[in-house]
Scaffold this motif. Sequence first.
Motif, PDB file in Angstrom:
ATOM      1  N   PRO A 299       1.429  -4.178 -16.892  1.00 28.10           N
ATOM      2  CA  PRO A 299       0.907  -5.426 -17.464  1.00 28.10           C
ATOM      3  C   PRO A 299       2.038  -6.305 -18.001  1.00 28.10           C
ATOM      4  N   ASP A 300       1.902  -7.597 -17.804  1.00 29.01           N
ATOM      5  CA  ASP A 300       2.862  -8.607 -18.261  1.00 29.01           C
ATOM      6  C   ASP A 300       4.209  -8.547 -17.546  1.00 29.01           C
ATOM      7  N   LEU A 301       4.333  -7.745 -16.528  1.00 28.09           N
ATOM      8  CA  LEU A 301       5.569  -7.683 -15.755  1.00 28.09           C
ATOM      9  C   LEU A 301       5.265  -7.867 -14.274  1.00 28.09           C
ATOM     10  N   GLY A 302       4.438  -6.991 -13.735  1.00 25.48           N
ATOM     11  CA  GLY A 302       4.123  -7.006 -12.313  1.00 25.48           C
ATOM     12  C   GLY A 302       3.831  -5.603 -11.835  1.00 25.48           C
ATOM     13  N   THR A 303       4.279  -5.300 -10.651  1.00 28.16           N
ATOM     14  CA  THR A 303       4.025  -3.988 -10.063  1.00 28.16           C
ATOM     15  C   THR A 303       5.346  -3.351  -9.677  1.00 28.16           C
ATOM     16  N   ILE A 304       5.594  -2.157 -10.202  1.00 28.86           N
ATOM     17  CA  ILE A 304       6.785  -1.381  -9.823  1.00 28.86           C
ATOM     18  C   ILE A 304       6.455  -0.646  -8.531  1.00 28.86           C
ATOM     19  N   VAL A 305       7.330  -0.801  -7.546  1.00 29.38           N
ATOM     20  CA  VAL A 305       7.139  -0.150  -6.247  1.00 29.38           C
ATOM     21  C   VAL A 305       8.354   0.728  -5.967  1.00 29.38           C
TER      22      VAL A 305
ATOM     23  N   TRP B 175      11.864   2.397   5.538  1.00 26.98           N
ATOM     24  CA  TRP B 175      11.452   2.629   4.156  1.00 26.98           C
ATOM     25  C   TRP B 175       9.969   2.968   4.142  1.00 26.98           C
ATOM     26  N   THR B 176       9.569   3.866   3.243  1.00 23.48           N
ATOM     27  CA  THR B 176       8.170   4.219   3.028  1.00 23.48           C
ATOM     28  C   THR B 176       7.855   4.043   1.545  1.00 23.48           C
ATOM     29  N   ILE B 177       6.765   3.365   1.250  1.00 25.55           N
ATOM     30  CA  ILE B 177       6.354   3.180  -0.135  1.00 25.55           C
ATOM     31  C   ILE B 177       5.799   4.507  -0.655  1.00 25.55           C
ATOM     32  N   THR B 178       6.395   4.999  -1.746  1.00 27.17           N
ATOM     33  CA  THR B 178       6.028   6.311  -2.279  1.00 27.17           C
ATOM     34  C   THR B 178       5.274   6.252  -3.602  1.00 27.17           C
ATOM     35  N   GLU B 179       5.354   5.120  -4.292  1.00 26.62           N
ATOM     36  CA  GLU B 179       4.690   5.006  -5.589  1.00 26.62           C
ATOM     37  C   GLU B 179       4.455   3.536  -5.917  1.00 26.62           C
ATOM     38  N   ILE B 180       3.304   3.245  -6.493  1.00 27.95           N
ATOM     39  CA  ILE B 180       2.954   1.889  -6.930  1.00 27.95           C
ATOM     40  C   ILE B 180       2.426   2.001  -8.352  1.00 27.95           C
ATOM     41  N   GLU B 181       3.057   1.269  -9.267  1.00 26.75           N
ATOM     42  CA  GLU B 181       2.681   1.374 -10.676  1.00 26.75           C
ATOM     43  C   GLU B 181       2.539  -0.014 -11.301  1.00 26.75           C
TER      44      GLU B 181
ATOM     45  N   LYS C 250       0.829  -1.202   0.000  1.00 29.85           N
ATOM     46  CA  LYS C 250       0.000   0.000   0.000  1.00 29.85           C
ATOM     47  C   LYS C 250       0.868   1.258   0.000  1.00 29.85           C
ATOM     48  N   LEU C 251       0.376   2.269  -0.684  1.00 30.94           N
ATOM     49  CA  LEU C 251       1.026   3.573  -0.710  1.00 30.94           C
ATOM     50  C   LEU C 251       1.150   4.105   0.726  1.00 30.94           C
ATOM     51  N   ASP C 252       2.283   4.685   1.044  1.00 26.58           N
ATOM     52  CA  ASP C 252       2.603   5.268   2.354  1.00 26.58           C
ATOM     53  C   ASP C 252       2.843   4.240   3.444  1.00 26.58           C
ATOM     54  N   ALA C 253       2.812   2.930   3.111  1.00 26.98           N
ATOM     55  CA  ALA C 253       3.138   1.904   4.111  1.00 26.98           C
ATOM     56  C   ALA C 253       4.607   2.052   4.503  1.00 26.98           C
ATOM     57  N   VAL C 254       4.895   1.784   5.770  1.00 25.25           N
ATOM     58  CA  VAL C 254       6.239   1.909   6.321  1.00 25.25           C
ATOM     59  C   VAL C 254       6.693   0.546   6.820  1.00 25.25           C
TER      60      VAL C 254
END
Length: 141
Positions: free
Chosen positions: A107-113, A98-104, A6-10
């Motif tokens: 398709p066909d790859l996964g999720t860039i965090v 670490w804090t999650i700042t972006e989630i993108e 999740k965005l803003d997760a620490v």
Amino acid sequence: MNEMVKLDAVFEAEHVFDTESSQRFARMAGDLNPMHHDTAHAAASRFGRLIASGTETTARMMGLNATHFAQFGPTVGLEFSFRFRRAVPMEARTLIRWTITEIEPKPDLGTIVACAGTLTLLDTGVIALEGTSKGVLLETA
């Protein structure tokens, strides 16, 4: 996308840079800078004592990042960047965060965090190291 990311997760962990272990790490990494190994040399420096190797401080940050995301499935790091702000004295108690700042989703790859991180000296509250990261949580078949 993994619903646990999740965005803003620490996520964070404490670490003590034990002199013997830190010196062993520096030697194994090929970092023979006397600031990590020679007490007299380090004492005469602006730091007044032995300091942990930058190879270890960054590796500890990268390791926490990899360990955290691996719990969600296959993951690989894409990039890391670090800025050294202060030396980390041997025997320092630190907090790596670490804090999650972006989630993108890709398709066909996964999720860039993307994340932003710090390594803080707990005795003083001073941030010694700042970092950013990007990794991919790979799609599974």
